[in-house]
Design an enzyme around this catalytic site. Structure first.
Site: not given
Ligand code: SAH
Length: 371
Positions: A111, A124, A131, A135, A138, A180-181, A212, A235-237, A311, A355
Protein backbone atom coordinates in the site's frame (compact mmCIF):
# COMPACT_ATOMS: atom_id res chain seq x y z
CA UNK A 1 18.47 -7.81 27.41
CA UNK A 2 17.20 -9.52 24.24
CA UNK A 3 19.51 -9.59 21.30
CA UNK A 4 18.72 -8.28 17.85
CA UNK A 5 18.98 -10.96 15.20
CA UNK A 6 19.37 -9.36 11.79
CA UNK A 7 17.01 -10.46 9.09
CA UNK A 8 18.50 -12.90 6.60
CA UNK A 9 17.76 -11.48 3.20
CA UNK A 10 17.65 -13.78 0.25
CA UNK A 11 18.62 -12.49 -3.16
CA UNK A 12 15.60 -10.45 -4.24
CA UNK A 13 16.11 -11.47 -7.85
CA UNK A 14 15.24 -15.03 -6.92
CA UNK A 15 11.67 -13.89 -6.53
CA UNK A 16 11.39 -13.55 -10.24
CA UNK A 17 12.79 -16.87 -11.33
CA UNK A 18 9.34 -18.20 -12.15
CA UNK A 19 8.84 -15.70 -14.95
CA UNK A 20 12.40 -15.89 -16.20
CA UNK A 21 12.18 -12.23 -17.18
CA UNK A 22 14.30 -9.51 -15.62
CA UNK A 23 12.47 -6.52 -14.15
CA UNK A 24 13.89 -3.26 -15.49
CA UNK A 25 12.42 -1.05 -12.77
CA UNK A 26 14.87 -1.13 -9.87
CA UNK A 27 17.93 -1.29 -12.11
CA UNK A 28 20.61 1.38 -11.81
CA UNK A 29 22.23 2.97 -14.87
CA UNK A 30 25.12 0.52 -14.53
CA UNK A 31 22.82 -2.48 -14.23
CA UNK A 32 20.89 -1.41 -17.30
CA UNK A 33 24.13 -0.96 -19.24
CA UNK A 34 25.31 -4.43 -18.19
CA UNK A 35 21.99 -5.96 -19.15
CA UNK A 36 22.06 -4.28 -22.57
CA UNK A 37 25.56 -5.64 -23.10
CA UNK A 38 24.29 -9.10 -22.23
CA UNK A 39 21.71 -8.64 -24.98
CA UNK A 40 24.46 -7.61 -27.40
CA UNK A 41 23.24 -4.03 -27.50
CA UNK A 42 25.14 -0.76 -27.06
CA UNK A 43 25.44 0.51 -23.50
CA UNK A 44 24.47 4.06 -24.38
CA UNK A 45 20.85 2.95 -24.70
CA UNK A 46 20.80 2.65 -20.91
CA UNK A 47 20.18 6.37 -20.55
CA UNK A 48 17.08 6.21 -22.76
CA UNK A 49 15.81 3.11 -21.00
CA UNK A 50 16.36 4.74 -17.60
CA UNK A 51 14.39 7.82 -18.59
CA UNK A 52 11.53 5.76 -20.00
CA UNK A 53 11.18 3.72 -16.85
CA UNK A 54 11.61 6.32 -14.12
CA UNK A 55 10.86 9.66 -15.72
CA UNK A 56 8.18 8.85 -18.26
CA UNK A 57 6.72 5.90 -16.37
CA UNK A 58 6.51 3.65 -19.46
CA UNK A 59 4.69 0.42 -18.76
CA UNK A 60 5.66 -1.47 -21.90
CA UNK A 61 8.67 -1.59 -24.23
CA UNK A 62 6.33 -0.64 -27.11
CA UNK A 63 6.03 2.83 -25.68
CA UNK A 64 9.79 3.39 -25.88
CA UNK A 65 9.62 4.86 -29.32
CA UNK A 66 13.20 6.13 -29.53
CA UNK A 67 14.59 2.60 -29.07
CA UNK A 68 15.09 0.56 -32.27
CA UNK A 69 12.38 -2.03 -32.91
CA UNK A 70 14.94 -4.86 -32.70
CA UNK A 71 15.99 -3.85 -29.23
CA UNK A 72 12.41 -3.43 -28.08
CA UNK A 73 11.69 -6.93 -29.32
CA UNK A 74 14.68 -8.39 -27.45
CA UNK A 75 13.67 -6.58 -24.29
CA UNK A 76 10.13 -7.88 -24.63
CA UNK A 77 11.45 -11.44 -24.64
CA UNK A 78 13.96 -11.14 -21.83
CA UNK A 79 12.61 -8.49 -19.53
CA UNK A 80 9.60 -6.71 -18.09
CA UNK A 81 9.29 -3.01 -17.41
CA UNK A 82 7.23 -2.75 -14.23
CA UNK A 83 6.62 -4.86 -11.15
CA UNK A 84 3.36 -3.52 -9.78
CA UNK A 85 -0.22 -3.64 -10.94
CA UNK A 86 -3.18 -1.62 -9.66
CA UNK A 87 -5.42 -3.50 -7.26
CA UNK A 88 -7.48 -1.00 -5.27
CA UNK A 89 -7.66 2.77 -5.23
CA UNK A 90 -9.43 4.77 -2.54
CA UNK A 91 -9.99 8.51 -2.51
CA UNK A 92 -10.43 10.42 0.72
CA UNK A 93 -10.91 13.86 -0.65
CA UNK A 94 -10.63 13.08 -4.35
CA UNK A 95 -8.46 16.07 -5.05
CA UNK A 96 -6.04 15.61 -2.14
CA UNK A 97 -5.40 12.09 -0.86
CA UNK A 98 -5.45 8.76 -2.65
CA UNK A 99 -4.53 5.45 -1.15
CA UNK A 100 -3.35 2.69 -3.47
CA UNK A 101 -3.03 -1.01 -3.08
CA UNK A 102 -0.66 -2.54 -5.65
CA UNK A 103 -0.20 -6.21 -6.49
CA UNK A 104 3.27 -7.66 -6.90
CA UNK A 105 4.30 -10.59 -9.08
CA UNK A 106 3.93 -13.12 -6.27
CA UNK A 107 0.43 -11.86 -5.47
CA UNK A 108 1.49 -9.98 -2.31
CA UNK A 109 0.00 -6.52 -1.85
CA UNK A 110 1.66 -3.23 -0.97
CA UNK A 111 0.00 0.00 0.00
CA UNK A 112 1.05 3.52 -0.82
CA UNK A 113 -0.48 6.96 -0.35
CA UNK A 114 -0.39 10.04 -2.57
CA UNK A 115 -1.02 13.35 -0.82
CA UNK A 116 -1.45 16.64 -2.64
CA UNK A 117 -0.37 19.68 -0.66
CA UNK A 118 -0.21 23.30 -1.67
CA UNK A 119 3.57 23.02 -1.79
CA UNK A 120 3.74 19.84 -3.87
CA UNK A 121 2.88 16.17 -4.01
CA UNK A 122 4.18 13.78 -1.41
CA UNK A 123 3.94 10.03 -1.33
CA UNK A 124 4.20 7.46 1.43
CA UNK A 125 5.69 4.13 0.35
CA UNK A 126 6.03 0.66 1.79
CA UNK A 127 9.31 -1.20 2.30
CA UNK A 128 8.23 -4.62 3.59
CA UNK A 129 5.15 -6.83 3.28
CA UNK A 130 4.04 -6.99 6.90
CA UNK A 131 6.49 -6.23 9.68
CA UNK A 132 8.15 -8.08 12.54
CA UNK A 133 8.70 -5.14 14.88
CA UNK A 134 5.52 -5.93 16.81
CA UNK A 135 4.56 -2.37 17.85
CA UNK A 136 1.34 -2.89 19.79
CA UNK A 137 -0.57 0.04 18.24
CA UNK A 138 0.29 -0.77 14.61
CA UNK A 139 -1.84 -2.64 12.09
CA UNK A 140 1.10 -3.69 9.90
CA UNK A 141 2.44 -6.12 12.41
CA UNK A 142 -0.43 -8.55 12.95
CA UNK A 143 0.56 -11.11 10.34
CA UNK A 144 4.29 -10.75 11.05
CA UNK A 145 6.83 -10.15 8.32
CA UNK A 146 6.13 -11.75 4.96
CA UNK A 147 9.08 -10.45 2.97
CA UNK A 148 11.27 -7.52 2.06
CA UNK A 149 10.42 -5.45 -0.98
CA UNK A 150 13.06 -5.10 -3.68
CA UNK A 151 14.35 -1.65 -4.65
CA UNK A 152 12.30 -1.99 -7.86
CA UNK A 153 9.10 -2.65 -5.93
CA UNK A 154 9.79 0.35 -3.70
CA UNK A 155 10.52 2.77 -6.56
CA UNK A 156 7.71 1.42 -8.74
CA UNK A 157 5.19 2.59 -6.12
CA UNK A 158 6.31 6.15 -6.83
CA UNK A 159 6.37 5.65 -10.61
CA UNK A 160 2.82 4.25 -10.45
CA UNK A 161 1.53 7.15 -8.36
CA UNK A 162 3.25 9.70 -10.55
CA UNK A 163 1.05 8.40 -13.38
CA UNK A 164 -2.00 9.58 -11.49
CA UNK A 165 -0.85 13.19 -11.49
CA UNK A 166 -1.71 15.68 -14.15
CA UNK A 167 0.67 16.45 -16.98
CA UNK A 168 3.48 18.63 -15.69
CA UNK A 169 2.95 17.66 -12.05
CA UNK A 170 5.44 15.51 -10.22
CA UNK A 171 6.04 13.74 -6.94
CA UNK A 172 8.24 16.12 -4.98
CA UNK A 173 8.71 14.35 -1.67
CA UNK A 174 8.72 10.81 -0.35
CA UNK A 175 8.31 9.35 3.11
CA UNK A 176 9.22 5.73 3.73
CA UNK A 177 6.52 5.24 6.32
CA UNK A 178 4.24 2.63 4.84
CA UNK A 179 4.25 -0.81 6.34
CA UNK A 180 7.54 -2.37 7.36
CA UNK A 181 10.77 -1.33 8.98
CA UNK A 182 12.97 0.28 6.31
CA UNK A 183 16.15 -0.23 8.32
CA UNK A 184 15.63 -3.99 8.23
CA UNK A 185 15.65 -3.87 4.47
CA UNK A 186 18.67 -1.59 4.40
CA UNK A 187 20.34 -2.40 1.07
CA UNK A 188 17.19 -2.38 -1.06
CA UNK A 189 15.92 0.76 0.68
CA UNK A 190 19.19 2.61 0.09
CA UNK A 191 19.26 1.51 -3.53
CA UNK A 192 15.67 2.74 -3.92
CA UNK A 193 16.53 6.07 -2.28
CA UNK A 194 19.43 6.60 -4.69
CA UNK A 195 17.21 5.68 -7.64
CA UNK A 196 14.44 8.08 -6.64
CA UNK A 197 17.03 10.83 -6.31
CA UNK A 198 18.61 10.28 -9.73
CA UNK A 199 18.21 13.44 -11.86
CA UNK A 200 17.64 11.33 -15.01
CA UNK A 201 14.72 9.67 -13.27
CA UNK A 202 12.31 10.83 -10.58
CA UNK A 203 14.75 13.57 -9.54
CA UNK A 204 13.57 13.85 -5.93
CA UNK A 205 15.99 15.80 -3.75
CA UNK A 206 17.55 13.90 -0.83
CA UNK A 207 16.24 16.59 1.48
CA UNK A 208 12.74 15.67 0.38
CA UNK A 209 13.13 12.01 1.28
CA UNK A 210 12.37 10.84 4.84
CA UNK A 211 13.15 7.42 6.24
CA UNK A 212 11.21 6.48 9.34
CA UNK A 213 12.55 3.88 11.76
CA UNK A 214 11.39 2.26 14.95
CA UNK A 215 14.99 2.73 16.09
CA UNK A 216 17.43 0.08 14.87
CA UNK A 217 20.56 1.64 16.26
CA UNK A 218 23.29 -0.04 14.16
CA UNK A 219 21.42 0.75 10.94
CA UNK A 220 20.87 4.37 12.04
CA UNK A 221 24.61 4.69 12.62
CA UNK A 222 25.36 3.18 9.25
CA UNK A 223 22.92 5.54 7.54
CA UNK A 224 24.64 8.53 9.15
CA UNK A 225 27.84 7.56 7.33
CA UNK A 226 26.29 7.15 3.86
CA UNK A 227 26.72 10.81 3.05
CA UNK A 228 23.21 11.22 1.69
CA UNK A 229 21.34 14.04 3.40
CA UNK A 230 17.93 12.40 3.76
CA UNK A 231 15.75 13.16 6.78
CA UNK A 232 15.66 10.61 9.55
CA UNK A 233 12.42 10.19 11.47
CA UNK A 234 12.62 8.24 14.69
CA UNK A 235 9.43 6.69 16.02
CA UNK A 236 9.87 7.49 19.68
CA UNK A 237 6.30 7.37 21.07
CA UNK A 238 7.39 7.31 24.73
CA UNK A 239 10.03 9.03 26.84
CA UNK A 240 10.67 6.20 29.30
CA UNK A 241 12.08 2.73 28.69
CA UNK A 242 9.22 1.16 30.56
CA UNK A 243 6.45 2.61 28.41
CA UNK A 244 8.43 2.48 25.17
CA UNK A 245 9.10 -1.25 25.65
CA UNK A 246 5.43 -1.83 26.24
CA UNK A 247 4.50 -0.08 22.98
CA UNK A 248 7.52 -1.12 20.93
CA UNK A 249 9.29 -4.42 21.64
CA UNK A 250 12.37 -3.14 19.79
CA UNK A 251 12.94 -0.79 22.77
CA UNK A 252 13.94 -3.82 24.85
CA UNK A 253 17.01 -4.16 22.67
CA UNK A 254 18.02 -0.49 22.49
CA UNK A 255 17.01 1.68 25.41
CA UNK A 256 15.77 5.24 24.87
CA UNK A 257 19.15 6.75 25.77
CA UNK A 258 20.90 4.69 23.09
CA UNK A 259 18.40 5.30 20.33
CA UNK A 260 18.44 9.04 21.09
CA UNK A 261 22.22 9.12 21.03
CA UNK A 262 22.14 7.50 17.56
CA UNK A 263 19.52 10.00 16.35
CA UNK A 264 21.56 12.95 17.66
CA UNK A 265 24.64 11.57 16.00
CA UNK A 266 22.70 11.36 12.74
CA UNK A 267 21.71 15.00 13.12
CA UNK A 268 25.27 16.08 13.85
CA UNK A 269 26.85 14.14 11.01
CA UNK A 270 24.34 15.13 8.35
CA UNK A 271 23.39 18.59 9.61
CA UNK A 272 19.77 17.54 9.19
CA UNK A 273 17.17 18.12 11.85
CA UNK A 274 15.86 14.78 13.09
CA UNK A 275 12.11 14.26 13.30
CA UNK A 276 10.81 12.51 16.39
CA UNK A 277 7.47 10.89 15.79
CA UNK A 278 5.19 10.58 18.74
CA UNK A 279 1.79 8.99 18.28
CA UNK A 280 -0.69 10.11 20.89
CA UNK A 281 -2.73 7.39 22.57
CA UNK A 282 -5.32 8.49 25.07
CA UNK A 283 -4.25 8.03 28.69
CA UNK A 284 -1.27 5.94 27.60
CA UNK A 285 1.31 8.51 26.51
CA UNK A 286 -0.60 11.79 26.18
CA UNK A 287 -0.53 13.11 29.76
CA UNK A 288 0.89 16.57 30.55
CA UNK A 289 3.69 15.08 32.68
CA UNK A 290 4.66 12.88 29.73
CA UNK A 291 4.93 15.95 27.52
CA UNK A 292 7.27 17.46 30.11
CA UNK A 293 9.36 14.26 30.19
CA UNK A 294 9.62 14.27 26.42
CA UNK A 295 10.71 17.91 26.45
CA UNK A 296 13.47 17.17 28.92
CA UNK A 297 14.64 14.24 26.89
CA UNK A 298 14.94 16.26 23.68
CA UNK A 299 16.22 19.43 25.29
CA UNK A 300 19.26 20.73 23.46
CA UNK A 301 19.02 18.56 20.35
CA UNK A 302 18.21 19.67 16.83
CA UNK A 303 14.75 18.17 17.02
CA UNK A 304 11.33 18.44 15.53
CA UNK A 305 8.47 16.53 17.12
CA UNK A 306 5.70 15.27 14.90
CA UNK A 307 2.64 14.48 16.99
CA UNK A 308 0.38 11.88 15.38
CA UNK A 309 -3.04 11.42 16.93
CA UNK A 310 -3.39 7.63 16.91
CA UNK A 311 -5.38 6.09 14.10
CA UNK A 312 -7.63 3.55 15.79
CA UNK A 313 -6.92 -0.08 14.84
CA UNK A 314 -9.78 -2.58 15.02
CA UNK A 315 -7.60 -5.21 16.69
CA UNK A 316 -6.61 -2.84 19.53
CA UNK A 317 -9.81 -1.29 20.90
CA UNK A 318 -8.08 -0.34 24.16
CA UNK A 319 -5.96 2.25 22.31
CA UNK A 320 -7.94 5.36 21.52
CA UNK A 321 -7.23 8.65 19.80
CA UNK A 322 -7.20 11.50 22.31
CA UNK A 323 -9.60 14.42 22.03
CA UNK A 324 -8.28 17.38 20.05
CA UNK A 325 -7.80 19.51 23.21
CA UNK A 326 -5.46 16.94 24.72
CA UNK A 327 -3.40 16.87 21.53
CA UNK A 328 -3.12 20.66 21.53
CA UNK A 329 -2.28 20.76 25.24
CA UNK A 330 0.52 18.23 24.66
CA UNK A 331 1.92 20.31 21.82
CA UNK A 332 1.75 23.49 23.89
CA UNK A 333 3.80 21.95 26.70
CA UNK A 334 6.53 20.95 24.24
CA UNK A 335 6.57 24.45 22.76
CA UNK A 336 6.73 26.06 26.20
CA UNK A 337 9.88 24.04 26.74
CA UNK A 338 11.32 25.29 23.47
CA UNK A 339 10.75 22.10 21.46
CA UNK A 340 9.31 22.64 17.96
CA UNK A 341 6.29 20.44 17.45
CA UNK A 342 3.64 20.02 14.82
CA UNK A 343 0.46 18.00 14.80
CA UNK A 344 0.22 15.77 11.79
CA UNK A 345 -2.72 16.56 9.61
CA UNK A 346 -4.81 13.45 9.61
CA UNK A 347 -5.06 13.14 5.89
CA UNK A 348 -6.76 10.02 4.78
CA UNK A 349 -7.62 8.65 8.23
CA UNK A 350 -11.04 7.91 6.83
CA UNK A 351 -9.63 5.86 3.96
CA UNK A 352 -7.46 3.54 6.00
CA UNK A 353 -4.40 5.62 5.24
CA UNK A 354 -2.79 4.58 8.50
CA UNK A 355 -0.19 1.96 7.74
CA UNK A 356 -1.25 -1.59 7.20
CA UNK A 357 -4.91 -0.84 7.47
CA UNK A 358 -6.03 -1.10 3.87
CA UNK A 359 -4.06 -4.27 3.23
CA UNK A 360 -5.51 -5.84 6.37
CA UNK A 361 -9.04 -4.90 5.51
CA UNK A 362 -8.79 -6.28 1.99
CA UNK A 363 -7.27 -9.49 3.37
CA UNK A 364 -10.07 -9.80 5.93
CA UNK A 365 -12.74 -9.35 3.28
CA UNK A 366 -11.11 -11.89 0.99
CA UNK A 367 -10.78 -14.32 3.92
CA UNK A 368 -14.44 -13.87 4.74
CA UNK A 369 -15.40 -14.41 1.10
CA UNK A 370 -13.47 -17.69 0.96
CA UNK A 371 -14.91 -19.20 4.14
N1 SAH B 1 8.71 0.97 10.94
C1 SAH B 1 8.94 2.36 10.72
C2 SAH B 1 8.17 2.96 9.57
C3 SAH B 1 6.74 2.55 9.34
S1 SAH B 1 5.54 3.12 10.47
C4 SAH B 1 8.70 3.13 12.00
O1 SAH B 1 8.34 2.52 12.99
O2 SAH B 1 8.94 4.33 12.02
C5 SAH B 1 5.35 4.83 10.14
C6 SAH B 1 4.80 5.62 11.34
O3 SAH B 1 3.42 5.32 11.58
C7 SAH B 1 5.52 5.27 12.64
O4 SAH B 1 5.82 6.43 13.36
C8 SAH B 1 4.49 4.41 13.34
O5 SAH B 1 4.74 4.36 14.69
C9 SAH B 1 3.20 5.11 12.96
N2 SAH B 1 2.00 4.32 13.23
C10 SAH B 1 1.87 2.98 13.27
N3 SAH B 1 0.61 2.63 13.61
C11 SAH B 1 -0.08 3.77 13.77
C12 SAH B 1 -1.42 4.08 14.13
N4 SAH B 1 -2.29 3.12 14.38
N5 SAH B 1 -1.76 5.38 14.22
C13 SAH B 1 -0.87 6.36 13.95
N6 SAH B 1 0.40 6.14 13.60
C14 SAH B 1 0.81 4.86 13.52
Amino acid sequence: MPEYVPLKVSDPNLLFDATGKRPIVGMTHEEMAAFLEELGEPKFRAKQLFQWVYQKGAKSFDQMTNLPAGLRHKLEERAMVALLEDEVEQHADPTRTTKFLFRMLDGQKVESVLMKHDYGNSVCVTTQVGCRMGCTFCASTFGGLVRNLTAGEIVDQIVMMQQHLLEGERVSSVVLMGSGEPMENYDEVLKAVRLMHDPEGLNIGYRHITVSTSGLVPAMRRLADENIPITLALSLHAATDELRSELMPVARIWPVAEVLAAAREYGEKTGRRVTYEYILIEEVNDKPEQAAELSQLLHGSLAHVNLIPMNPVAERPQYRRPARERVIAFRDILEEHGITATIRREMGGDIDAACGQLRNRVARKRGAARS
